[in-house]
Design an enzyme around this catalytic site. Structure first.
Site, PDB file in Angstrom:
ATOM      1  CB  THR A 208      -0.833  -0.047   1.300  1.00  0.00           C
ATOM      2  OG1 THR A 208      -1.718  -1.142   1.201  1.00  0.00           O
ATOM      3  CG2 THR A 208      -1.611   1.216   1.565  1.00  0.00           C
ATOM      4  CG  ASP A 239      -6.322  -0.660   6.814  1.00  0.00           C
ATOM      5  OD1 ASP A 239      -6.213  -1.428   5.840  1.00  0.00           O
ATOM      6  OD2 ASP A 239      -5.379   0.031   7.245  1.00  0.00           O
TER       7      ASP A 239
END
Ligand code: ASP
Length: 342
Positions: A208, A239
Site C-alpha cells: 500500500t 482499512d
C-alpha cells in the site's frame, strides 16, 4: 536635527529587521512523510538493483510533495501528488501494479482526509479509476458523501471527468505470478505448507502507499491508496478507505496513514486511536503510535505500520514488521529513505 536623528534611527531599525533572517524557530515547521507498504522484508530477497528502484521511486514521490509544501502549497496538494506518483509506479500495491483478488481482478481502495475541517473522502472496490486518491479527494470536495464504492464510485469519477482506464491497465506480470503461486499453495494447503511458502504468503499482503503532510499554513492532511490484499474475496474492503482506521487527520493532533493487515487496523481504529491518545491523554505522536502498533494491533495478532506527522512537524514511522518502505523530508529539506526496521 532631532527629527533627522529619529528618522535615521528608524531607518536603521527597519534595515536591521529586514536583513536579519528569520530564525528557523520563528518559521512554521512543515514536512512530509510517505510509505510504500509494510510487511515481511528479507534482505536476501532484495537485489541492489531492486532496492535502488524502490529508493528512487520513494525519493521521486516525496520530492514532488515537498516541493509543493516548500513553495507554500497545501498539505492536500502535497499528499495527492506524492500518492499519484506511487499509484502510477508498478512497484507498489496501488493503482498500476496492485495485487489480484481471488477472482483474478483488481479492486482498489483509497482515502483522503483534511485535518483543518475534518473533511474526508474515500472510494472502495473500484476497477477503472486510474488514480484512486484523486477520486477520493473529489468525493470529499464534490459529493455530499464520504465513502463511495464499486460501480457507483466509478460512475461518479466518470462524471467528474477523472481519467478512466481499462482494468487491464493495472495488471503486472509480477502480481500475476504471485497470484498463481498463492493459488497453487492454496490448492496444496491441506497437504502441508512448507516454511518457504508460509514466508511467501506473509509477504503477499502489503505494498500500500500513503502520505501525510503538514503545510506552512499549519494544516495537516493524510491519504492512503491500495489494491488491498492478494487473493481477497467477496469485494473485501480493507482499512484504507475507512476513515479513522487506515487514514486520519486532525489539526489538533496529527495525520496518520497506515499499512498492514487491514482487518486488524479496522478493529483497532488505528488512525483515530493514535489521535485520541494525543488529544485526551497528551501523549506524544511517537508514544501514541508505539502503543497502538506494538501493544494494540500486535496483541490481536495483526501486523503492519503507520506513518504520522503532528501539528508541530514531529514525525513517526512505526512498524511491527521487518520493514516498511518509507521516506521523510523535514522543513530544512533533509531527506531520509528507509526500507528495513532499524
Ligand atoms: N492495509 C491494506 C489492506 O488491508 C493492505 C496493506 O497495507 O498493504 O487493504
Amino acid at each position: 536635527m532631532r527629527f533627522k536623528l529619529i528618522f535615521l534611527f528608524t531607518i536603521f531599525i527597519l534595515s536591521c529587521s529586514e536583513t536579519v533572517p528569520l530564525s528557523s524557530k520563528n518559521e512554521l515547521n512543515f514536512g512530509i512523510v510517505i510509505h510504500g507498504g509494510a510487511g515481511t522484508m528479507n534482505r536476501k530477497d532484495m537485489t541492489p538493483e531492486k532496492e535502488n528502484e524502490y529508493r528512487q521511486a520513494l525519493e521521486e514521490s516525496i520530492t514532488l510533495g515537498y516541493k509543493i509544501l516548500n513553495e507554500g502549497g497545501t498539505s492536500q496538494e502535497a499528499v495527492e501528488i506524492s500518492i499519484r506518483m506511487m499509484e502510477n509506479s508498478p512497484l507498489f500495491n496501488a493503482g498500476k501494479g496492485a495485487v489480484l483478488t481471488a477472482e483474478k481482478t483488481i479492486e482498489l481502495d483509497a482515502a483522503f482526509m483534511n485535518g483543518k475541517d475534518l473533511n474526508a473522502g474515500a472510494i472502495a472496490s473500484v476497477k477503472t479509476i486510474k488514480n484512486p486518491i484523486t477520486a477520493a479527494i473529489k468525493v470529499m470536495e464534490q459529493s455530499p458523501h464520504v465513502l463511495l464504492s464499486g460501480r457507483g464510485a466509478e460512475k461518479f469519477a466518470e462524471e467528474k471527468g477523472l481519467e478512466i482506464v481499462d482494468p487491464s491497465y493495472f495488471f503486472t506480470q509480477r502480481r500475476i505470478n504471485d497470484f498463481d503461486k498463492i493459488k497453487s499453495i492454496e490448492s496444496s494447503a491441506n497437504v502441508s505448507i512448507k516454511e518457504s511458502e508460509k514466508e511467501f504468503l506473509s509477504t503477499q499482503r502489503y505494498g500500500t502507499v500513503g502520505a501525510v503532510a503538514l503545510d506552512k499554513h499549519g494544516n495537516l492532511a493524510a491519504g492512503t491508496s491500495t489494491g488491498g490484499m492478494t487473493n481477497k474475496k467477496w469485494n473485501r474492503i480493507g482499512d484504507v478507505p475507512i476513515i479513522g482506521a487506515g487514514t486520519y487527520a486532525n489539526n489538533s493532533t496529527c495525520a496518520i496513514s497506515a499499512t498492514g493487515w487491514g482487518e486488524f487496523f479496522i478493529r483497532n481504529v488505528v488512525g483515530h486511536d493514535i489521535s485520541a491518545l494525543m488529544e485526551y491523554k497528551n501523549y506524544s505522536l511517537e508514544e501514541a503510535a508505539r502503543i497502538v502498533i506494538h501493544d494494540k494491533v500486535a496483541a490481536l495478532g495483526g501486523d503492519g505500520g503507520v506513518i504520522g506527522i503532528d501539528k508541530n512537524g514531529n514525525v513517526v514511522m512505526e512498524m511491527n514488521t521487518s520493514g516498511m518502505y518509507r521516506a521523510h523530508i523535514n522543513s530544512e529539506g533533509e531527506l531520509t529513505v528507509e526500507i528495513y526496521k532499524n
